[in-house]
Motif scaffolding. Structure first.
Motif, PDB file in Angstrom:
ATOM      1  N   ARG A 130      35.266  31.807  44.141  1.00 47.54           N
ATOM      2  CA  ARG A 130      35.635  30.686  43.260  1.00 47.54           C
ATOM      3  C   ARG A 130      36.315  29.543  43.999  1.00 47.54           C
ATOM      4  O   ARG A 130      36.036  28.379  43.731  1.00 47.54           O
ATOM      5  CB  ARG A 130      36.523  31.171  42.115  1.00 47.54           C
TER       6      ARG A 130
ATOM      7  N   ARG B  94      34.929  25.688  44.170  1.00 47.54           N
ATOM      8  CA  ARG B  94      35.756  24.534  43.793  1.00 47.54           C
ATOM      9  C   ARG B  94      35.792  23.520  44.936  1.00 47.54           C
ATOM     10  O   ARG B  94      35.633  22.320  44.720  1.00 47.54           O
ATOM     11  CB  ARG B  94      37.175  24.994  43.431  1.00 47.54           C
TER      12      ARG B  94
ATOM     13  N   ALA C 108      35.547  27.445  35.293  1.00 40.80           N
ATOM     14  CA  ALA C 108      36.430  27.210  34.136  1.00 40.80           C
ATOM     15  C   ALA C 108      36.569  28.478  33.293  1.00 40.80           C
ATOM     16  O   ALA C 108      37.662  28.808  32.827  1.00 40.80           O
ATOM     17  CB  ALA C 108      35.888  26.062  33.292  1.00 40.80           C
ATOM     18  N   HIS C 109      35.487  29.209  33.117  1.00 41.08           N
ATOM     19  CA  HIS C 109      35.513  30.430  32.306  1.00 41.08           C
ATOM     20  C   HIS C 109      36.336  31.535  32.965  1.00 41.08           C
ATOM     21  O   HIS C 109      37.084  32.246  32.310  1.00 41.08           O
ATOM     22  CB  HIS C 109      34.082  30.918  32.052  1.00 41.08           C
ATOM     23  N   HIS C 110      36.192  31.694  34.275  1.00 41.19           N
ATOM     24  CA  HIS C 110      36.858  32.784  34.987  1.00 41.19           C
ATOM     25  C   HIS C 110      38.204  32.384  35.587  1.00 41.19           C
ATOM     26  O   HIS C 110      38.912  33.238  36.115  1.00 41.19           O
ATOM     27  CB  HIS C 110      35.947  33.336  36.087  1.00 41.19           C
ATOM     28  N   GLY C 111      38.534  31.110  35.516  1.00 38.75           N
ATOM     29  CA  GLY C 111      39.809  30.645  36.062  1.00 38.75           C
ATOM     30  C   GLY C 111      39.687  30.306  37.530  1.00 38.75           C
ATOM     31  O   GLY C 111      38.800  30.790  38.233  1.00 38.75           O
ATOM     32  N   GLU C 112      40.580  29.455  37.945  1.00 36.59           N
ATOM     33  CA  GLU C 112      40.612  29.072  39.356  1.00 36.59           C
ATOM     34  C   GLU C 112      41.014  30.285  40.181  1.00 36.59           C
ATOM     35  O   GLU C 112      41.781  31.128  39.735  1.00 36.59           O
ATOM     36  CB  GLU C 112      41.628  27.942  39.577  1.00 36.59           C
TER      37      GLU C 112
ATOM     38  N   PRO D 256      43.111  32.335  42.782  1.00 37.52           N
ATOM     39  CA  PRO D 256      44.508  32.203  43.187  1.00 37.52           C
ATOM     40  C   PRO D 256      44.621  31.662  44.603  1.00 37.52           C
ATOM     41  O   PRO D 256      43.766  31.931  45.444  1.00 37.52           O
ATOM     42  CB  PRO D 256      45.048  33.637  43.102  1.00 37.52           C
TER      43      PRO D 256
END
Length: 143
Positions: A53, A57, A118-122, A124
């Motif tokens: 992810r 990004r 967006a669905h799984h989150g940024e 960490p």
């Protein structure tokens, strides 16, 4: 387990341009006609992974988001075997002496990856662990 939300088939063609660099003949290979679906001469499944992810990004926020195709060994005719939206994955392929071709990422694919992130989150932040005071340093011995 994969689902159709994490896999998208992409079709494309590869064309070669003969040229001479410093007196040596070579071929520059390029991906053309990249589109969603299974209708081109080459089709690969782009699969998204949770662990990539942060790389997605980074790619999406670059000036020109790219897709990367592992296309066999350098020096041979290209034979596409995998596709990724992660520059980290592409760098690993290059370290393995594979040919990597790049292509502009279509807007539909950019939107799909954006929705996935967006669905799984940024991802960490991979921050460094705080060291204990004096850890890893030679200690002075008082005489």
């Amino acid at each position: 387990m994969s689902s159709n939300r994490t896999i998208r088939p992409l079709s494309f063609n590869i064309v070669g341009e003969s040229l001479t660099i410093k007196g040596f003949p070579t071929t520059r290979w390029e991906i053309v006609d990249l589109a969603s679906g299974r209708h081109g001469p080459w089709t690969l499944d782009l699969q998204l992974y949770m662990t990539e992810r942060a790389a997605y990004r980074f790619n999406l926020t670059s000036r020109s988001p790219r897709l990367f195709v592992r296309a066999g060994e350098a020096g041979a005719s290209p034979h596409p075997a995998a596709i990724s939206a992660s520059q980290d994955v592409a760098a690993g392929w290059l370290d393995g002496e594979h040919r990597v071709l790049e292509a502009d990422m279509p807007l539909a694919v950019q939107a799909w990856i954006e929705a996935y992130v967006a669905h799984h989150g940024e991802a960490p932040e991979e921050g460094r662990k705080k060291k204990r005071k004096g850890a890893g340093r030679a200690r002075e011995i008082e005489a």
